[in-house]
Scaffold this motif. Structure first.
Motif, PDB file in Angstrom:
ATOM      1  N   THR A  11      86.054  46.859  14.711  1.00  0.00           N
ATOM      2  CA  THR A  11      86.300  46.689  16.150  1.00  0.00           C
ATOM      3  C   THR A  11      87.663  47.314  16.443  1.00  0.00           C
ATOM      4  N   GLY A  12      87.709  48.234  17.439  1.00  0.00           N
ATOM      5  CA  GLY A  12      88.974  48.914  17.739  1.00  0.00           C
ATOM      6  C   GLY A  12      89.364  48.751  19.193  1.00  0.00           C
ATOM      7  N   GLY A  13      90.646  48.986  19.480  1.00  0.00           N
ATOM      8  CA  GLY A  13      91.126  48.887  20.863  1.00  0.00           C
ATOM      9  C   GLY A  13      91.297  47.441  21.293  1.00  0.00           C
ATOM     10  N   GLY A  14      91.438  47.241  22.601  1.00  0.00           N
ATOM     11  CA  GLY A  14      91.634  45.877  23.126  1.00  0.00           C
ATOM     12  C   GLY A  14      90.420  45.011  22.827  1.00  0.00           C
ATOM     13  N   ASP A 110      78.537  54.193   3.201  1.00  0.00           N
ATOM     14  CA  ASP A 110      77.624  55.288   3.543  1.00  0.00           C
ATOM     15  C   ASP A 110      77.589  55.539   5.042  1.00  0.00           C
ATOM     16  N   ALA A 111      77.902  54.533   5.831  1.00  0.00           N
ATOM     17  CA  ALA A 111      77.882  54.685   7.290  1.00  0.00           C
ATOM     18  C   ALA A 111      78.829  53.671   7.909  1.00  0.00           C
ATOM     19  N   LEU A 112      79.282  54.000   9.118  1.00  0.00           N
ATOM     20  CA  LEU A 112      80.214  53.100   9.818  1.00  0.00           C
ATOM     21  C   LEU A 112      79.663  52.769  11.198  1.00  0.00           C
ATOM     22  N   ILE A 113      79.792  51.499  11.586  1.00  0.00           N
ATOM     23  CA  ILE A 113      79.497  51.110  12.972  1.00  0.00           C
ATOM     24  C   ILE A 113      80.844  50.789  13.598  1.00  0.00           C
ATOM     25  N   LEU A 114      81.259  51.622  14.547  1.00  0.00           N
ATOM     26  CA  LEU A 114      82.578  51.455  15.164  1.00  0.00           C
ATOM     27  C   LEU A 114      82.397  50.959  16.593  1.00  0.00           C
ATOM     28  N   ILE A 115      82.956  49.780  16.867  1.00  0.00           N
ATOM     29  CA  ILE A 115      82.797  49.163  18.188  1.00  0.00           C
ATOM     30  C   ILE A 115      84.121  49.353  18.926  1.00  0.00           C
ATOM     31  N   GLY A 116      84.088  50.024  20.074  1.00  0.00           N
ATOM     32  CA  GLY A 116      85.364  50.249  20.761  1.00  0.00           C
ATOM     33  C   GLY A 116      85.198  50.925  22.105  1.00  0.00           C
ATOM     34  N   GLY A 117      86.336  51.278  22.686  1.00  0.00           N
ATOM     35  CA  GLY A 117      86.352  51.925  23.992  1.00  0.00           C
ATOM     36  C   GLY A 117      86.530  53.427  23.865  1.00  0.00           C
ATOM     37  N   ASP A 118      87.039  54.084  24.920  1.00  0.00           N
ATOM     38  CA  ASP A 118      87.124  55.549  24.901  1.00  0.00           C
ATOM     39  C   ASP A 118      88.050  56.066  23.805  1.00  0.00           C
ATOM     40  N   GLY A 119      89.152  55.352  23.544  1.00  0.00           N
ATOM     41  CA  GLY A 119      90.096  55.778  22.500  1.00  0.00           C
ATOM     42  C   GLY A 119      89.426  55.750  21.135  1.00  0.00           C
ATOM     43  N   THR A 120      88.765  54.617  20.835  1.00  0.00           N
ATOM     44  CA  THR A 120      88.068  54.473  19.550  1.00  0.00           C
ATOM     45  C   THR A 120      86.983  55.540  19.414  1.00  0.00           C
ATOM     46  N   ALA A 130      84.139  65.536  11.128  1.00  0.00           N
ATOM     47  CA  ALA A 130      84.747  65.780   9.802  1.00  0.00           C
ATOM     48  C   ALA A 130      83.827  65.314   8.672  1.00  0.00           C
ATOM     49  N   GLY A 131      82.694  64.714   9.017  1.00  0.00           N
ATOM     50  CA  GLY A 131      81.708  64.403   7.973  1.00  0.00           C
ATOM     51  C   GLY A 131      81.302  62.941   7.833  1.00  0.00           C
ATOM     52  N   LEU A 132      81.972  62.027   8.551  1.00  0.00           N
ATOM     53  CA  LEU A 132      81.579  60.620   8.403  1.00  0.00           C
ATOM     54  C   LEU A 132      80.317  60.323   9.208  1.00  0.00           C
ATOM     55  N   LYS A 133      79.525  59.394   8.705  1.00  0.00           N
ATOM     56  CA  LYS A 133      78.289  58.996   9.402  1.00  0.00           C
ATOM     57  C   LYS A 133      78.618  57.791  10.285  1.00  0.00           C
ATOM     58  N   ILE A 134      78.719  58.056  11.568  1.00  0.00           N
ATOM     59  CA  ILE A 134      79.226  57.018  12.476  1.00  0.00           C
ATOM     60  C   ILE A 134      78.249  56.732  13.606  1.00  0.00           C
ATOM     61  N   ILE A 135      78.116  55.442  13.918  1.00  0.00           N
ATOM     62  CA  ILE A 135      77.417  55.010  15.129  1.00  0.00           C
ATOM     63  C   ILE A 135      78.453  54.261  15.965  1.00  0.00           C
ATOM     64  N   GLY A 136      78.546  54.592  17.241  1.00  0.00           N
ATOM     65  CA  GLY A 136      79.490  53.907  18.119  1.00  0.00           C
ATOM     66  C   GLY A 136      78.795  52.845  18.958  1.00  0.00           C
ATOM     67  N   VAL A 137      79.543  51.775  19.238  1.00  0.00           N
ATOM     68  CA  VAL A 137      79.049  50.736  20.161  1.00  0.00           C
ATOM     69  C   VAL A 137      80.129  50.556  21.233  1.00  0.00           C
ATOM     70  N   PRO A 138      79.799  50.792  22.513  1.00  0.00           N
ATOM     71  CA  PRO A 138      80.820  50.745  23.561  1.00  0.00           C
ATOM     72  C   PRO A 138      81.213  49.321  23.924  1.00  0.00           C
TER      73      PRO A 138
END
Ligand code: F6P
Length: 364
Positions: A11-14, A110-120, A130-138
């Motif tokens: 979880t990133g950002g505020g 193997d994969a990342l779920i990144l939960i965050g706002g526009d900055g994240t 750059a090669g990471l396997k990422i899914i974003g959650v707003p």
């Protein structure tokens, strides 16, 4: 497609009500349905830069649905592409993205779920390239992210602000005062518009519709003339007078969006007191809007998005952010939210409806 065995969740950002509901939904599905190992990344990107992980078992994410904040911790000053070392003496921003790539590889994620706002999301888009396997959650209480119609946290913030406006109504009425309520939202007026309408604000001031002081004062004076001896003004922190500037509270170096707004409510109350001769008070709701238990709507949205994030990972659809469009769960590429804030359209139907019940937006 390489098989996934281990994922990381961050979880990133505020912080924002509903983060734990996403963590729970994604982790439980990953563990029970997919048989993956799940690791929490501690304190946002900070935990990927100076590696700090926490293994999440099903029991760790049980009982967190209703809890505000994030069990993983967060940070809004640890951008891997413009990192200011919190322990170092130098305030120079450095690109430490290679460290992130190494740490993810070393941990075997193997994969990342990144939960965050526009900055994240904007850093996530670069890390994905750059090669990471990422899914974003707003996420954001501000509801201003591109690529989704609504973000979880917004409904909770609106409910908190609307309740505060209700409470301020009775005291404003008793003292025949102008009560100015300042709400969050950065440079978007979603929270002010929704909470102001829900709370029956007499005047709602949002960044998208610059106001004139004279128009606001005229509305207060008109209300007094027709026997309404109090006025409730709901102002977004990013609202500004026509031709004027926003009020900046402070700068946070190292944050993807370093400007922190705040204080416009005090400025407005002073000016209104002078112009109308009526006593004015200001309440700044601030971080109260971000804390506490998420509403039912936010818990549901967060659960759906957490579930969908795992679906994308199962399908190998990386480099995408889940979202909601016309009530349907969908996804966009990770760079969409980085393209600027999603503002309130000035012809939004709620503005039209609010004007029809006599709400002033300070412009006419
Ligand atoms: O983006 C969420 C938000 O709460 C904004 O509404 C507000 O302007 C900002 O974050 C405050 O940031 P901080 O928590 O760093 O003071």
């Amino acid at each position: 497609m390489a098989e996934i065995k281990k994922i990381g969740i961050m979880t990133g950002g505020g912080d924002c009500p509903g983060l734990n509901a996403v963590i729970r939904a994604a982790a439980k599905r990953a563990i029970f349905e997919c048989g993956w190992e799940v690791h929490g990344i501690v304190d946002g990107y900070e935990g990927l830069i100076r590696p700090r992980f926490r293994r999440l078992q099903a029991s760790d994410v049980s009982g967190i649905l209703t809890i505000g904040g994030t069990i993983l911790g967060t940070s809004n000053t640890s951008d891997p592409y413009a990192y200011v070392d919190p322990l170092g003496s130098s305030k120079v921003k450095k690109d430490v993205s290679r460290r992130v790539l190494c740490n993810v590889r070393e941990k075997g994620l193997d994969a990342l779920i990144l939960i965050g706002g526009d900055g994240t999301m904007s850093s996530a888009a670069r890390l994905a390239r750059a090669g990471l396997k990422i899914i974003g959650v707003p996420k954001t209480i501000d509801n201003d992210l591109r690529g989704t119609d609504v973000t979880f946290g917004f409904d909770t913030a609106v409910s908190v602000a609307a309740e505060a406006i209700d409470r301020l109504h009775t005291t404003a009425q008793s003292h025949h005062r102008i009560m100015v309520v300042e709400v969050m939202g950065r440079r978007a007026g979603w929270i002010a518009l929704y909470a102001g309408t829900a709370g029956g604000g007499d005047i709602i001031l949002i960044p998208e519709i610059p106001f004139t002081l004279e128009t606001v004062a005229a509305k207060v004076n008109f209300r007094r003339k027709i026997g309404k001896r109090f006025s409730l003004v709901v102002i977004a922190e990013g609202a500004r007078p026509r031709g004027g500037e926003v009020v900046v509270k402070k700068r946070i170096e190292g944050s993807p969006d370093p400007i922190r707004l705040g204080g416009v409510g005090f400025v407005l109350a002073d000016q209104l007191e002078r112009l109308t001769g009526q006593e004015a008070r200001t309440v700044v709701l601030g971080h109260l809007q971000r804390g506490g238990s998420p509403t039912a709507a936010d818990r549901i949205l967060a659960t759906q998005l957490g579930h969908e994030a795992v679906s994308l990972a199962v399908r190998g659809a990386f480099g995408r952010m889940v979202g909601i469009r016309s009530g349907k769960i969908t996804s966009v590429t990770l760079d969409v939210p980085a393209k600027g804030q999603r503002l309130v359209p000035t012809d939004h139907p709620l503005i039209t409806a609010a004007r029809a019940v006599g709400t002033s937006f300070g412009d006419e």
